[in-house]
Design an enzyme around this catalytic site. Structure first.
Site, PDB file in Angstrom:
ATOM      1  N   ASP A 503       0.850  -1.186   0.000  1.00 35.42           N
ATOM      2  CA  ASP A 503       0.000   0.000   0.000  1.00 35.42           C
ATOM      3  C   ASP A 503       0.887   1.238   0.000  1.00 35.42           C
ATOM      4  O   ASP A 503       2.020   1.193   0.475  1.00 35.42           O
ATOM      5  CB  ASP A 503      -0.865   0.034   1.273  1.00 35.42           C
ATOM      6  N   ASP A 505       1.197   3.731   1.869  1.00 32.70           N
ATOM      7  CA  ASP A 505       1.064   4.458   3.140  1.00 32.70           C
ATOM      8  C   ASP A 505       2.280   4.158   4.026  1.00 32.70           C
ATOM      9  O   ASP A 505       3.217   3.480   3.601  1.00 32.70           O
ATOM     10  CB  ASP A 505      -0.240   4.066   3.842  1.00 32.70           C
TER      11      ASP A 505
END
Ligand code: 2B7
Length: 646
Positions: A503, A505
């Site tokens: 991801d 993030d």
């Protein structure tokens, strides 16, 4: 050449020059490697190299670099100033020639040691050719001399005197041409990193960098030279003994070495330089250094009967955890490089000279520092034991494999059907759910999927055996099938590309860092050979219903999003929080399809930076690590490990 030819020859030279510069514009990559961010910064290195050479010759104690408000870069040195007198054959001022002809380097340089020797020596002209403007001021002979080129090296202001000055030195301002480069934004961190390295190698010279747009600034000045370099690399490490340094000159080759051992480091970290230019691929000086160290330690152990019947230590046992900087100054006449990239020193004399120099000095040091010597040899024996254990584990895995006929692969792996290893890709995916999506969207023939549950093992500073026992690490090692550490052979890899897909993030960035650390420590050649990548899922999607059909446009960053909004006016923007939010089709078309995806190649472009990050991130100091993650980790930051969009 007769005087009355002056006019004709000027015109001829003029045409030749324009053709030369046009050639650079036609094939920029031939001169600066690429036209991406790396190539852009090459323009700066070319100009900086000249300022550094001038300081290396003993002229000037400060080099100032400014990222200007208009995006141009200004470099100023306090050297003698580029000569401005008229060059007889062409009738042009020397400074004009230097900025407009491609092989001027040798003609004007009479220095013994030059950093750019044998590499390019055509730097200033290349930078000029690829710039919108290049503005040169020379403080020399009590005068402020000035000239200016525009639009790829066309002289718009011939040499003029602007006034008087007591200063001496050179000031070059240039603005890279946005028609040539995919980005023209100079990056503060990249330049800071580069000049920091130069400052270590050029002790006593101050390098300062200012970004006029952000007011960010930094200064580097190291009176201790490469000893300070080692100190910087070793910050936060659990070290063994002091920084050891040797300096000397043999046969006109100047040798400067600093080194230190640390406990957590497994490999060896050697940063070698010839005339202040990094020799990434090593060469004769590194070979000599290694031989000298190995012989000194084995001889010491033997003379003091420390090994007592045990097998002799191998070079790799002795160099585990060793960080060294080797800086040589070699006269131009003796400077030789090997290979395509010219990053490997070929000078034959360097091998015996370094072997003897290091052997003599290190033997002396060991005898003078007995406690250190004994601790070092203990550490070498530990490394030897670990090496034997790793070999045994590999042999066992191999015999299991031959028993079962088929390779022992984790049931988590979804293999590719093709046996064409070079074309195959291994996706290491964050999370079972994204792993599942990836499984259904992949190209079954060439793409294998290995989902990871949770955070992978932090392999920094833990024993090899522990890593080998970890299920996920063992699976990666078995799947890739090319060994580990010393036995790793990138050419045996079952995958042409290993792709980390997380991801976008903080957690994803952390997972990337952990995995990159694992590969860095256990399969470093995979990185060196350019086979490790990070997948780039898009950050945004703009969607709109048009004629009862949903149209989508993905965007990878804020700039891209602005474009996407213009392309689909009134479209709904959503931010992707993770891979899991994409369905199989979307994941395929944005992130996995070789034709449409964006991959970042993981490089050890700057091993120092990568290693520093590993230390801060993976080391024992939890507080420091926390602070660092909070301050630094965002998806873009991880780019520093990484270069080049594919
Ligand atoms: C090989 C060419 C490029 N050059 C000189 C002398 C001084 C000097 C330079 C320079 C970049 C940005 C500020 C030598 C060498 C040309 O010949 S280049 N300083 N600085 C520079 O480019 N800085 C020189 C002998 C006597 N006097 C001057």
């Amino acid at each position: 050449m007769a005087n009355n030819d002056a006019k004709t020859s000027y015109t001829a030279a003029d045409i030749e020059i324009l053709e030369g510069l046009a050639g650079v514009r036609k094939r920029p990559a031939m001169y600066i490697g690429s036209t991406n961010q790396t190539g852009l910064h090459h323009l700066a290195w070319e100009i900086l190299d000249n300022a550094v050479d001038e300081a290396l010759s003993g002229f000037g104690k400060e080099i100032k670099i400014t990222i200007q408000k208009d995006g141009a870069l200004a470099v100023e040195d306090e050297g003698r100033g580029i000569p401005v007198d008229i060059h007889r054959q062409t009738g042009m001022p020397a400074v004009q020639l230097i900025f407009s002809t491609l092989h001027s380097g040798g003609k004007f340089s009479s220095k013994v040691y030059t950093s750019s020797a044998g590499l390019h020596g055509v730097g200033s002209a290349v930078t000029n050719a690829l710039s919108t403007y290049c503005d040169v001021t020379v403080f020399r002979n009590g005068k402020i001399n000035h000239l200016r080129f525009e639009d790829g090296g066309k002289l718009v202001t011939p040499l003029e005197v602007l006034g008087n000055t007591k200063k001496h030195g050179t000031l070059v301002k240039f603005l890279p041409d946005s028609r040539i480069f995919s980005t023209t934004e100079f990056k503060f961190d990249i330049i800071a990193n580069h000049i920091k390295e130069s400052a270590f190698l050029l002790k006593g010279v101050k390098f300062s960098l200012l970004n006029e747009k952000t007011q960010e600034k930094v200064e580097y000045l190291y009176e201790d030279g490469i000893k300070a370099y080692i100190k910087d690399i070793q910050a936060n490490k659990n070290v063994l003994g002091d920084i050891i340094s040797f300096e000397g000159e043999e046969d006109t080759i100047k040798i400067d070495i600093a080194m230190q051992y640390a406990y957590q480091d497994y490999g060896e970290n050697i940063y070698s330089y010839a005339n202040n230019v990094r020799t990434r691929d090593g060469g004769t000086h590194e070979q000599g250094f290694r031989a000298g160290i190995t012989k000194a330690v084995n001889d010491y152990a033997e003379e003091n009967s420390i090994l007592k019947g045990k097998t002799k230590l191998e070079g790799s046992d002795i160099r585990e955890g060793l960080t060294a900087v080797i800086s040589l100054k070699i006269p131009e006449a003796k400077l030789e490089y090997e290979g395509q990239t010219k990053q490997k020193l070929g000078t034959p004399e360097a091998l015996p000279i370094l072997t003897n120099f290091v052997y003599n000095n290190f033997s002396y040091y060991l005898n003078e520092n007995k406690e250190f010597a004994v601790n070092l040899i203990k550490k070498c024996i530990d490394a030897q034991n670990a090496r034997v254990a790793a070999r045994k584990a590999k042999d066992e895995a191999r015999s299991k494999r031959s028993l079962k006929q088929d390779v022992v692969l984790s049931d988590k792996l979804t293999p590719a059907t093709s046996k064409d290893y070079d074309k195959n890709e291994l996706f290491i995916v964050e999370g079972d759910s994204a792993g599942g999506t990836a499984k259904s969207s992949r190209d079954r023939q060439h793409q294998a999927i290995l989902p990871l549950r949770g955070k992978p093992l932090n392999t920094f500073g833990i024993p090899v055996e522990k890593t080998l026992k970890n299920e996920e690490c063992a699976t990666m090692i078995n799947t890739i099938g090319a060994g580990v550490k010393e036995t790793f052979n990138a050419d045996h890899s079952h995958y042409g590309k290993v792709i980390i897909m997380t991801d976008a993030d903080t957690d994803g960035a952390h997972i990337q860092t952990l995995l990159i650390t694992f590969f860095y420590n256990y399969m470093r050649p995979l990185i060196l050979k350019g086979k490790l990548f990070v997948a780039m899922p898009p950050l945004y999607r703009v969607q709109k219903e048009v004629n009862h059909k949903m149209i989508y446009r993905y965007a990878w960053d804020e700039n891209d999003l602005e474009l996407a909004k213009k392309e689909i006016p009134g479209g709904k923007v959503s931010r992707y929080k993770g891979l899991g939010e994409m369905n199989a089709d979307q994941l395929w078309e944005t992130t996995m399809d070789p034709k449409r995806r964006q991959l970042l190649k993981v490089t050890i472009e700057d091993a120092l930076l990568a290693e520093q990050r590993m230390v801060t991130l993976m080391g024992n100091d939890a507080q420091e690590r926390r602070r660092w993650i909070e301050e630094n980790i965002n998806f873009n930051e991880v780019d520093s490990f990484i270069d080049e969009v594919k």
